[in-house]
Scaffold this motif. Structure first.
Motif, PDB file in Angstrom:
ATOM      1  N   LYS A 184       0.803  -1.179   0.082  1.00 43.42           N
ATOM      2  CA  LYS A 184       0.004   0.097   0.111  1.00 43.42           C
ATOM      3  C   LYS A 184       0.835   1.168  -0.151  1.00 43.42           C
ATOM      4  O   LYS A 184       0.643   2.388  -0.631  1.00 43.42           O
ATOM      5  CB  LYS A 184      -0.791  -0.025   1.245  1.00 43.42           C
ATOM      6  N   THR A 185       1.912   1.249   0.472  1.00 46.32           N
ATOM      7  CA  THR A 185       2.705   2.536   0.743  1.00 46.32           C
ATOM      8  C   THR A 185       4.155   2.484  -0.105  1.00 46.32           C
ATOM      9  O   THR A 185       5.043   3.203  -0.282  1.00 46.32           O
ATOM     10  CB  THR A 185       3.309   2.395   2.237  1.00 46.32           C
ATOM     11  N   GLY A 186       4.160   1.563  -1.037  1.00 43.50           N
ATOM     12  CA  GLY A 186       5.327   1.460  -2.184  1.00 43.50           C
ATOM     13  C   GLY A 186       6.443   1.156  -1.703  1.00 43.50           C
ATOM     14  O   GLY A 186       7.357   1.628  -1.811  1.00 43.50           O
ATOM     15  N   HIS A 187       6.412   0.346  -0.685  1.00 35.40           N
ATOM     16  CA  HIS A 187       7.878  -0.472  -0.091  1.00 35.40           C
ATOM     17  C   HIS A 187       7.825  -1.918  -0.466  1.00 35.40           C
ATOM     18  O   HIS A 187       7.064  -2.561  -1.016  1.00 35.40           O
ATOM     19  CB  HIS A 187       7.680  -0.267   1.458  1.00 35.40           C
ATOM     20  N   LEU A 188       8.889  -2.564   0.161  1.00 38.98           N
ATOM     21  CA  LEU A 188       9.083  -3.982   0.156  1.00 38.98           C
ATOM     22  C   LEU A 188       9.420  -4.680   1.677  1.00 38.98           C
ATOM     23  O   LEU A 188       9.732  -3.996   2.581  1.00 38.98           O
ATOM     24  CB  LEU A 188      10.406  -4.154  -0.736  1.00 38.98           C
ATOM     25  N   THR A 189       9.186  -5.987   1.578  1.00 39.73           N
ATOM     26  CA  THR A 189       9.263  -6.871   2.455  1.00 39.73           C
ATOM     27  C   THR A 189      10.419  -7.745   1.943  1.00 39.73           C
ATOM     28  O   THR A 189      10.639  -7.841   0.640  1.00 39.73           O
ATOM     29  CB  THR A 189       8.270  -7.677   3.112  1.00 39.73           C
ATOM     30  N   ALA A 190      11.170  -8.599   2.804  1.00 41.76           N
ATOM     31  CA  ALA A 190      12.136  -9.460   2.188  1.00 41.76           C
ATOM     32  C   ALA A 190      11.525 -10.303   1.318  1.00 41.76           C
ATOM     33  O   ALA A 190      12.231 -10.699   0.356  1.00 41.76           O
ATOM     34  CB  ALA A 190      12.845 -10.547   3.356  1.00 41.76           C
ATOM     35  N   GLU A 191      10.268 -11.122   1.579  1.00 40.55           N
ATOM     36  CA  GLU A 191       9.557 -11.863   0.640  1.00 40.55           C
ATOM     37  C   GLU A 191       9.285 -11.000  -0.663  1.00 40.55           C
ATOM     38  O   GLU A 191       9.346 -11.428  -1.788  1.00 40.55           O
ATOM     39  CB  GLU A 191       8.600 -12.445   1.526  1.00 40.55           C
ATOM     40  N   LEU A 192       8.856  -9.994  -0.468  1.00 36.49           N
ATOM     41  CA  LEU A 192       8.331  -9.173  -1.835  1.00 36.49           C
ATOM     42  C   LEU A 192       9.762  -9.159  -2.657  1.00 36.49           C
ATOM     43  O   LEU A 192       9.810  -9.231  -3.972  1.00 36.49           O
ATOM     44  CB  LEU A 192       7.688  -7.873  -1.430  1.00 36.49           C
ATOM     45  N   PHE A 193      10.437  -8.662  -2.222  1.00 31.19           N
ATOM     46  CA  PHE A 193      11.953  -8.367  -2.886  1.00 31.19           C
ATOM     47  C   PHE A 193      12.384  -9.698  -3.493  1.00 31.19           C
ATOM     48  O   PHE A 193      12.732  -9.642  -4.719  1.00 31.19           O
ATOM     49  CB  PHE A 193      12.965  -7.887  -1.790  1.00 31.19           C
ATOM     50  N   PHE A 194      12.415 -10.768  -2.772  1.00 25.55           N
ATOM     51  CA  PHE A 194      12.891 -11.982  -3.419  1.00 25.55           C
ATOM     52  C   PHE A 194      12.126 -12.594  -4.728  1.00 25.55           C
ATOM     53  O   PHE A 194      12.462 -13.236  -5.409  1.00 25.55           O
ATOM     54  CB  PHE A 194      13.396 -12.750  -2.468  1.00 25.55           C
ATOM     55  N   GLU A 195      10.734 -12.139  -4.458  1.00 24.55           N
ATOM     56  CA  GLU A 195       9.890 -12.767  -5.571  1.00 24.55           C
ATOM     57  C   GLU A 195      10.121 -12.074  -6.653  1.00 24.55           C
ATOM     58  O   GLU A 195      10.072 -12.367  -7.937  1.00 24.55           O
ATOM     59  CB  GLU A 195       8.369 -12.408  -5.043  1.00 24.55           C
ATOM     60  N   ASP A 196      10.439 -10.488  -6.506  1.00 22.90           N
ATOM     61  CA  ASP A 196      10.802  -9.649  -7.436  1.00 22.90           C
ATOM     62  C   ASP A 196      12.204 -10.006  -8.494  1.00 22.90           C
ATOM     63  O   ASP A 196      12.292 -10.059  -9.458  1.00 22.90           O
ATOM     64  CB  ASP A 196      10.884  -8.094  -7.093  1.00 22.90           C
ATOM     65  N   LEU A 197      12.974 -10.321  -7.370  1.00 20.62           N
ATOM     66  CA  LEU A 197      14.236 -10.683  -8.003  1.00 20.62           C
ATOM     67  C   LEU A 197      14.340 -11.758  -8.958  1.00 20.62           C
ATOM     68  O   LEU A 197      15.379 -11.882  -9.719  1.00 20.62           O
ATOM     69  CB  LEU A 197      15.454 -11.043  -6.676  1.00 20.62           C
ATOM     70  N   LYS A 198      13.472 -12.693  -8.966  1.00 16.63           N
ATOM     71  CA  LYS A 198      13.338 -13.843  -9.882  1.00 16.63           C
ATOM     72  C   LYS A 198      13.161 -13.352 -11.351  1.00 16.63           C
ATOM     73  O   LYS A 198      13.570 -14.050 -12.150  1.00 16.63           O
ATOM     74  CB  LYS A 198      12.079 -14.768  -9.651  1.00 16.63           C
ATOM     75  N   PHE A 199      12.972 -11.982 -11.556  1.00 20.05           N
ATOM     76  CA  PHE A 199      12.632 -11.669 -12.989  1.00 20.05           C
ATOM     77  C   PHE A 199      14.092 -10.773 -13.165  1.00 20.05           C
ATOM     78  O   PHE A 199      14.045 -10.520 -14.682  1.00 20.05           O
ATOM     79  CB  PHE A 199      11.660 -10.368 -12.962  1.00 20.05           C
TER      80      PHE A 199
END
Length: 254
Positions: A195-210
């Motif tokens: 909602k606030t445009g930030h990351l958690t560790a989980e969100l970051f590593f999901e993203d890093l797969k790309f």
């Protein structure tokens, strides 16, 4: 490249400084924790400031830096760069003659302490042999991250961001030596992070797969100090990566 971490905290509390990264003494990325981290002499060496977005914790020390320079009596202009939306916000809401004097016209327009420069996304340009390119990030206000390249070395600094899967497509042919990326909240606060445009560790590593090629080193910034220990534990689950949480005063060599 030598990057001095002036500040890397997601909150302004005792013992922590806000986001500011100084490249080779002259080029600053974000300006949240500058004047409390650098001597007057070091502040006077700064020539360029690249701002990711106009939230206060990333621009707070621009006014104080300008004030320190003008009271020193030494003539100098610092150029501040970002995309149009960010530059407009700085001019309208910060250097507006009400919240703070407009140092883009002090002492006069020709010799102003600050000069605002609009840059374009994905349009690289050179400063001191560094190729710097802005890429749009995912935040609650217009925001960019910066790719810095020199010779065969590269660094990407995200500033504040939520998930940005499409961003990594731009780096399909690049090997990042260093990625400086935010992780503000623990995994249990995933909804607030999104909602606030930030990351958690989980969100970051999901993203890093790309990202096609794994960065050599990953440095984490913008952690909320209250959740630091919890985020540290969550990051340790990803043992296959070289990960370090940044603190003010550290040096990154590339």
């Amino acid at each position: 490249m030598i990057i001095k971490v002036l500040g890397a905290s997601g909150s302004d509390v005792a013992g922590y400084h806000l986001s500011s990264f100084l490249l080779n003494s002259k080029i600053l990325f974000d300006a949240g924790g500058v004047t409390g981290s650098l001597s007057f002499r070091a502040q006077h060496k700064i020539e360029h400031i690249f701002i990711t977005h106009a939230h206060l914790d990333h621009i707070r020390d621009i006014p104080f830096l300008a004030d320190n320079l003008i009271v020193s009596g030494k003539s100098k202009t610092i150029k501040i760069y970002s995309i149009k939306e960010v530059i407009d916000d700085i001019k309208k809401h910060l250097l507006n003659q009400r919240l703070w004097p407009d140092f883009t016209v002090i002492p006069d327009v020709k010799n102003s302490i600050l000069k605002l420069e609009i840059i374009q996304e994905k349009a690289p340009f050179l400063i001191d042999e560094y190729k710097i390119t802005a890429y749009r990030m995912n935040h609650t206000v217009p925001s960019v991250g910066y790719l810095i390249e020199k010779n065969d070395k590269s660094l990407f600094y995200t500033g504040d961001t939520g998930p940005v899967k499409n961003l990594w497509e731009n780096f399909s042919d690049k090997k990042l030596n260093v990625l400086i990326i935010e992780v503000s909240f623990p995994n249990k606060m995933k909804e607030l992070a999104i909602k606030t445009g930030h990351l958690t560790a989980e969100l970051f590593f999901e993203d890093l797969k790309f990202l096609n090629q794994r960065p050599e080193k990953i440095f984490i910034t913008h952690i909320k100090p209250f959740y630091r220990k919890q985020i540290e534990r969550e990051l340790k689950r990803y043992s296959g990566y070289k990960i370090k949480i940044l603190q003010g005063g550290e040096i990154i060599r590339i």
